[in-house]
Write an enzyme that holds these catalytic residues in place. Structure first.
Site, PDB file in Angstrom:
ATOM      1  N   SER A   1       0.869  -1.188   0.000  1.00  0.00           N
ATOM      2  CA  SER A   1       0.000   0.000   0.000  1.00  0.00           C
ATOM      3  C   SER A   1       0.898   1.228   0.000  1.00  0.00           C
ATOM      4  O   SER A   1       2.061   1.156   0.408  1.00  0.00           O
ATOM      5  CB  SER A   1      -0.843   0.004   1.280  1.00  0.00           C
ATOM      6  OG  SER A   1      -1.397   1.284   1.518  1.00  0.00           O
TER       7      SER A   1
ATOM      8  N   TYR B   1      -2.390  -1.178  10.362  1.00  0.00           N
ATOM      9  CA  TYR B   1      -2.326  -1.306   8.902  1.00  0.00           C
ATOM     10  C   TYR B   1      -1.005  -0.737   8.387  1.00  0.00           C
ATOM     11  O   TYR B   1      -0.300  -1.371   7.596  1.00  0.00           O
ATOM     12  CB  TYR B   1      -3.510  -0.562   8.284  1.00  0.00           C
ATOM     13  CG  TYR B   1      -3.653  -0.755   6.782  1.00  0.00           C
ATOM     14  CD1 TYR B   1      -4.222  -1.909   6.257  1.00  0.00           C
ATOM     15  CD2 TYR B   1      -3.226   0.227   5.884  1.00  0.00           C
ATOM     16  CE1 TYR B   1      -4.363  -2.095   4.886  1.00  0.00           C
ATOM     17  CE2 TYR B   1      -3.354   0.051   4.514  1.00  0.00           C
ATOM     18  CZ  TYR B   1      -3.927  -1.108   4.023  1.00  0.00           C
ATOM     19  OH  TYR B   1      -4.058  -1.280   2.661  1.00  0.00           O
TER      20      TYR B   1
HETATM   21  P1  NAI Z   1     -11.229  -6.112  -0.311  1.00  0.00           P
HETATM   22  O1  NAI Z   1     -11.793  -5.965   1.053  1.00  0.00           O
HETATM   23  O2  NAI Z   1     -12.114  -5.933  -1.483  1.00  0.00           O
HETATM   24  O3  NAI Z   1     -10.493  -7.522  -0.456  1.00  0.00           O
HETATM   25  C1  NAI Z   1      -9.738  -8.092   0.568  1.00  0.00           C
HETATM   26  C2  NAI Z   1      -9.719  -9.598   0.367  1.00  0.00           C
HETATM   27  O4  NAI Z   1      -8.938 -10.191   1.406  1.00  0.00           O
HETATM   28  C3  NAI Z   1     -11.131 -10.221   0.452  1.00  0.00           C
HETATM   29  O5  NAI Z   1     -11.264 -11.162  -0.579  1.00  0.00           O
HETATM   30  C4  NAI Z   1     -11.126 -10.898   1.800  1.00  0.00           C
HETATM   31  O6  NAI Z   1     -11.979 -12.037   1.863  1.00  0.00           O
HETATM   32  C5  NAI Z   1      -9.666 -11.307   1.898  1.00  0.00           C
HETATM   33  N1  NAI Z   1      -9.278 -11.613   3.269  1.00  0.00           N
HETATM   34  C6  NAI Z   1      -9.394 -10.828   4.367  1.00  0.00           C
HETATM   35  N2  NAI Z   1      -8.961 -11.489   5.447  1.00  0.00           N
HETATM   36  C7  NAI Z   1      -8.572 -12.718   5.026  1.00  0.00           C
HETATM   37  C8  NAI Z   1      -8.044 -13.855   5.666  1.00  0.00           C
HETATM   38  N3  NAI Z   1      -7.839 -13.867   6.997  1.00  0.00           N
HETATM   39  N4  NAI Z   1      -7.746 -14.944   4.916  1.00  0.00           N
HETATM   40  C9  NAI Z   1      -7.948 -14.946   3.576  1.00  0.00           C
HETATM   41  N5  NAI Z   1      -8.463 -13.900   2.922  1.00  0.00           N
HETATM   42  C10 NAI Z   1      -8.771 -12.804   3.639  1.00  0.00           C
HETATM   43  O7  NAI Z   1     -10.027  -5.066  -0.379  1.00  0.00           O
HETATM   44  P2  NAI Z   1      -8.970  -4.726  -1.540  1.00  0.00           P
HETATM   45  O8  NAI Z   1      -8.934  -3.275  -1.644  1.00  0.00           O
HETATM   46  O9  NAI Z   1      -9.212  -5.530  -2.743  1.00  0.00           O
HETATM   47  O10 NAI Z   1      -7.638  -5.181  -0.815  1.00  0.00           O
HETATM   48  C11 NAI Z   1      -6.701  -6.078  -1.383  1.00  0.00           C
HETATM   49  C12 NAI Z   1      -5.309  -5.692  -0.921  1.00  0.00           C
HETATM   50  O11 NAI Z   1      -5.000  -4.413  -1.449  1.00  0.00           O
HETATM   51  C13 NAI Z   1      -5.167  -5.585   0.597  1.00  0.00           C
HETATM   52  O12 NAI Z   1      -3.935  -6.163   0.991  1.00  0.00           O
HETATM   53  C14 NAI Z   1      -5.146  -4.083   0.838  1.00  0.00           C
HETATM   54  O13 NAI Z   1      -4.423  -3.731   1.975  1.00  0.00           O
HETATM   55  C15 NAI Z   1      -4.455  -3.606  -0.427  1.00  0.00           C
HETATM   56  N6  NAI Z   1      -4.673  -2.200  -0.730  1.00  0.00           N
HETATM   57  C16 NAI Z   1      -5.914  -1.723  -1.063  1.00  0.00           C
HETATM   58  C17 NAI Z   1      -6.087  -0.370  -1.319  1.00  0.00           C
HETATM   59  C18 NAI Z   1      -7.407   0.215  -1.669  1.00  0.00           C
HETATM   60  O14 NAI Z   1      -7.529   1.457  -1.674  1.00  0.00           O
HETATM   61  N7  NAI Z   1      -8.418  -0.584  -1.991  1.00  0.00           N
HETATM   62  C19 NAI Z   1      -4.962   0.576  -1.249  1.00  0.00           C
HETATM   63  C20 NAI Z   1      -3.697  -0.040  -0.901  1.00  0.00           C
HETATM   64  C21 NAI Z   1      -3.578  -1.369  -0.658  1.00  0.00           C
END
Ligand code: NAI
Length: 269
Positions: A151, A164
């Site tokens: 991130s 985070y």
């Molecule tokens: P999201 O909430 O849409 O997806 C997160 C995913 O991680 C979901 O599929 C969820 O089921 C899974 N997850 C959560 N805990 C889990 C666990 N214990 N075991 C297995 N799976 C688990 O969020 P997003 O935005 O797609 O996030 C994906 C990555 O991108 C994350 O690492 C987040 O930190 C990173 N990120 C996102 C940003 C944003 O603005 N959306 C910005 C910077 C980084």
């Protein structure tokens, strides 16, 4: 993209947002993808549907998908998941450490269990997945690739999201440490650092007013898309990026460029 077709890819957190877009991207490029999901079979179904739709519109879309259930904060789940991928797909070539969560609270009030949970999923989980993938890469004696979805908060402090920020700061060091340790074995480890990206993790994604506020902080004037994150992830695992290791690629519309400097700092400037 060069070197992606036929590769076996494990994407953690593959049924939402950035992970889902990454999984879909690889499949349309002809890779086989293990979709990690956790207690959410309905989301898995909708991800499979999305992938099938995208595939039907893509000529030569030959990739297949398998589903691997597991919680990345549980070591036994990770070991089982990795074994499952190797058993079902024959090997693992690329690991995408994408699963992530966040918790907001003033740092002096943050509950220990909430702090621990974020670290367990975002950092410890990513490390344990990397450890299992590297064991496999070394055992089979050929190259492997890991991408950590970090991130902008890897470097930008984020008040009230201390766990985070720590998890992503740690991820930067983990990316570099593993990249250095395993470069002699042909294993590459890189990270992407998304800026504000419209996904379910952000409450502003569905709120036009909040979205406008977020966009006002971004030099390029808009938030990123999951598809943009997926394309850069795939690039870093392609043969075109064969000489890149230990790097974090910021995909953030200029968010890490000290946006405050766009404006003069005083009337005299
Ligand atoms: P999201 O909430 O849409 O997806 C997160 C995913 O991680 C979901 O599929 C969820 O089921 C899974 N997850 C959560 N805990 C889990 C666990 N214990 N075991 C297995 N799976 C688990 O969020 P997003 O935005 O797609 O996030 C994906 C990555 O991108 C994350 O690492 C987040 O930190 C990173 N990120 C996102 C940003 C944003 O603005 N959306 C910005 C910077 C980084």
């Amino acid at each position: 993209m060069k070197g992606i077709k036929g590769k076996n890819v494990l994407v953690t957190g593959a049924t939402s947002g950035i992970g889902e877009a990454i999984a879909a991207y690889y499949i349309t490029e002809g890779a086989n993808v293990a979709l990690n999901y956790r207690n959410d079979p309905e989301k898995l179904d909708s991800t499979k549907e999305l992938i099938a739709q995208m595939c039907s519109k893509t000529e030569g879309c030959s990739g297949k998908s398998i589903a691997v259930e597991g919680d990345v904060s549980v070591e036994a789940d990770i070991v089982r998941m990795c074994d499952q991928v190797v058993n079902q797909l024959g090997s693992l070539d690329i690991l995408i450490n994408n699963a992530g969560i966040q918790t907001a609270a003033p740092s002096h009030e943050l509950k220990t269990e909430d702090f621990d949970k974020v670290i367990q999923v975002n950092l410890r989980g990513a490390y344990l997945c990397a450890r299992e993938a590297i064991k496999h890469f070394l055992k089979r004696g050929s190259k492997g690739i890991i991408i950590n979805v970090s991130s902008v908060h890897e470097i930008i402090p984020r008040p009230t999201y201390v766990s985070y920020s720590i998890s992503k700061g740690g991820m930067e060091n983990m990316t570099k440490t593993l990249a250095l340790e395993y470069a002699p074995y042909g294993i590459r480890v890189n990270a992407i650092a998304p800026g504000a990206t419209a996904t379910p993790i952000n409450s502003w994604t569905e709120d036009p007013q909040k979205l406008k506020e977020v966009e006002s902080h971004i030099p390029m004037g808009r938030v990123g898309t999951s598809e943009e994150m997926a394309a850069i992830t795939a690039f870093l695992t392609s043969d075109d990026a064969a000489y890149i290791t230990g790097q974090t690629l910021f995909v953030d519309g200029g968010l890490t460029l000290y946006p405050d400097f766009l404006q003069p700092w005083s009337a005299g400037e």
